[in-house]
Enzyme design. Structure first.
Site, PDB file in Angstrom:
ATOM      1  N   SER A 168     -75.326 -48.228 -49.615  1.00  0.00           N
ATOM      2  CA  SER A 168     -76.644 -48.789 -49.933  1.00  0.00           C
ATOM      3  C   SER A 168     -77.451 -48.977 -48.644  1.00  0.00           C
ATOM      4  O   SER A 168     -77.676 -48.021 -47.916  1.00  0.00           O
ATOM      5  CB  SER A 168     -76.475 -50.094 -50.714  1.00  0.00           C
ATOM      6  N   HIS A 191     -80.740 -50.350 -57.131  1.00  0.00           N
ATOM      7  CA  HIS A 191     -80.336 -48.976 -57.469  1.00  0.00           C
ATOM      8  C   HIS A 191     -80.450 -48.688 -58.965  1.00  0.00           C
ATOM      9  O   HIS A 191     -79.646 -47.955 -59.531  1.00  0.00           O
ATOM     10  CB  HIS A 191     -78.925 -48.680 -56.941  1.00  0.00           C
TER      11      HIS A 191
END
Length: 298
Positions: A85, A188
């Site tokens: 991430s 996300h």
């Protein structure tokens, strides 16, 4: 082959930077980066409480700065880099695709935009541990959720509205344990779409370099050889699932023989111990871990 990996949001804990400030030059570096991100990184990394550093606008710049500072203290050149991430921004800097300052400036925009997007709808994330992967993914889809992180080693993170997550909790997949995560939103997932446009605009002012070492992408775990391509992937990643399982599969294919996880380490090495059995790992948590990490390079 040495892989260096950078953790994502949620890895931070109160005071995790404190012992690192004793290293020569590290406090000065963090002070300079504090100017870039508009935050007092030293205060947030030493005396701030858990709620303060859980704030997305704080957590993301803090994590990238910590990863880069620990990499500098380690002083080892990797053969392959990857980040989970927001950790991808640290990985991009380690690969030479972005400068540290470019990475941090982009993360500042990303963090603020994601915090703003998270405030629109009450959303969250739940880790699913164990269970049959196909059944877990089917249950996530059935409840209108997104498999935001497919981490491998029997761990998938679902993201969506709090209402969807509550229904999912009551209808857990067989043989799976559900653990709500202390995050500010459904990262996300489609809920982060507004942040993509903001980061894309910020990225227009950046000219990336092609990676100097193998650089993996969260999108599909593939080695990316174009700096422009990787920057585009960083932008899209905000609202797209993280495929850490694919990253680890590529590490295996590339013949990785050792893994060092940058500060605040522990999460990714934990996954590697289960998915990449036999590959030695070291997680940088305090400066005392540096010697063990360097031993992996011999």
């Amino acid at each position: 082959m040495l892989a260096i990996v950078a953790p994502g949001q949620g890895a931070q804990t109160p005071g995790f930077l404190t012992p690192w400030l004793e290293l020569p030059g590290l406090a000065d570096r963090l002070a300079a980066w504090s100017e870039v991100v508009g935050l007092d990184l030293i205060t947030y990394g030493t005396t701030a409480g858990a709620d303060e550093i859980r704030d997305t606008a704080v957590a993301q710049p803090l994590l990238v700065a910590a990863a880069l500072a620990s990499a500098e203290a380690l002083g080892v050149r990797p053969d392959l880099v990857a980040g989970h991430s927001v950790g991808e921004f640290a990985a991009a800097a380690l690969a030479g695709t972005l400068t540290a300052e470019q990475a941090l400036a982009l993360v500042r925009e990303r963090a603020q935009a994601m915090a703003k997007a998270a405030a629109v709808t009450e959303t969250g994330m739940t880790a699913v541990l164990g269970g049959d992967e196909a059944e877990v993914l089917a249950a996530i889809e059935r409840h209108g959720l997104t498999p935001a992180n497919i981490n491998g080693a029997g761990q998938i993170v679902a993201g969506g509205t709090l209402e969807q997550l509550a229904a999912f909790q009551d209808d857990a997949p067989e043989r799976a344990r559900l653990r709500p995560l202390a995050v500010a939103g459904a990262f996300h997932t489609v809920h982060m779409a507004p942040a993509v446009a903001t980061l894309r605009d910020a990225a227009l002012g950046v000219t990336p370099a092609d990676p100097a070492v193998r650089l993996l992408s969260n999108a599909d775990g593939q080695v990316v050889t174009s700096g422009a391509d990787f920057l585009d992937r960083l932008v899209k990643q905000v609202s797209s699932p993280v495929r850490w399982d694919s990253c680890m599969a590529t590490m295996a294919e590339q013949g990785v023989t050792a893994i060092i996880e940058l500060l605040p380490g522990g999460t990714l090495t934990g996954l590697a111990k289960r998915a990449l059995r036999g590959v030695p790992t070291v997680a940088l948590k305090t400066p005392d871990d540096i010697d063990a990490a360097k031993e992996l390079t011999k």
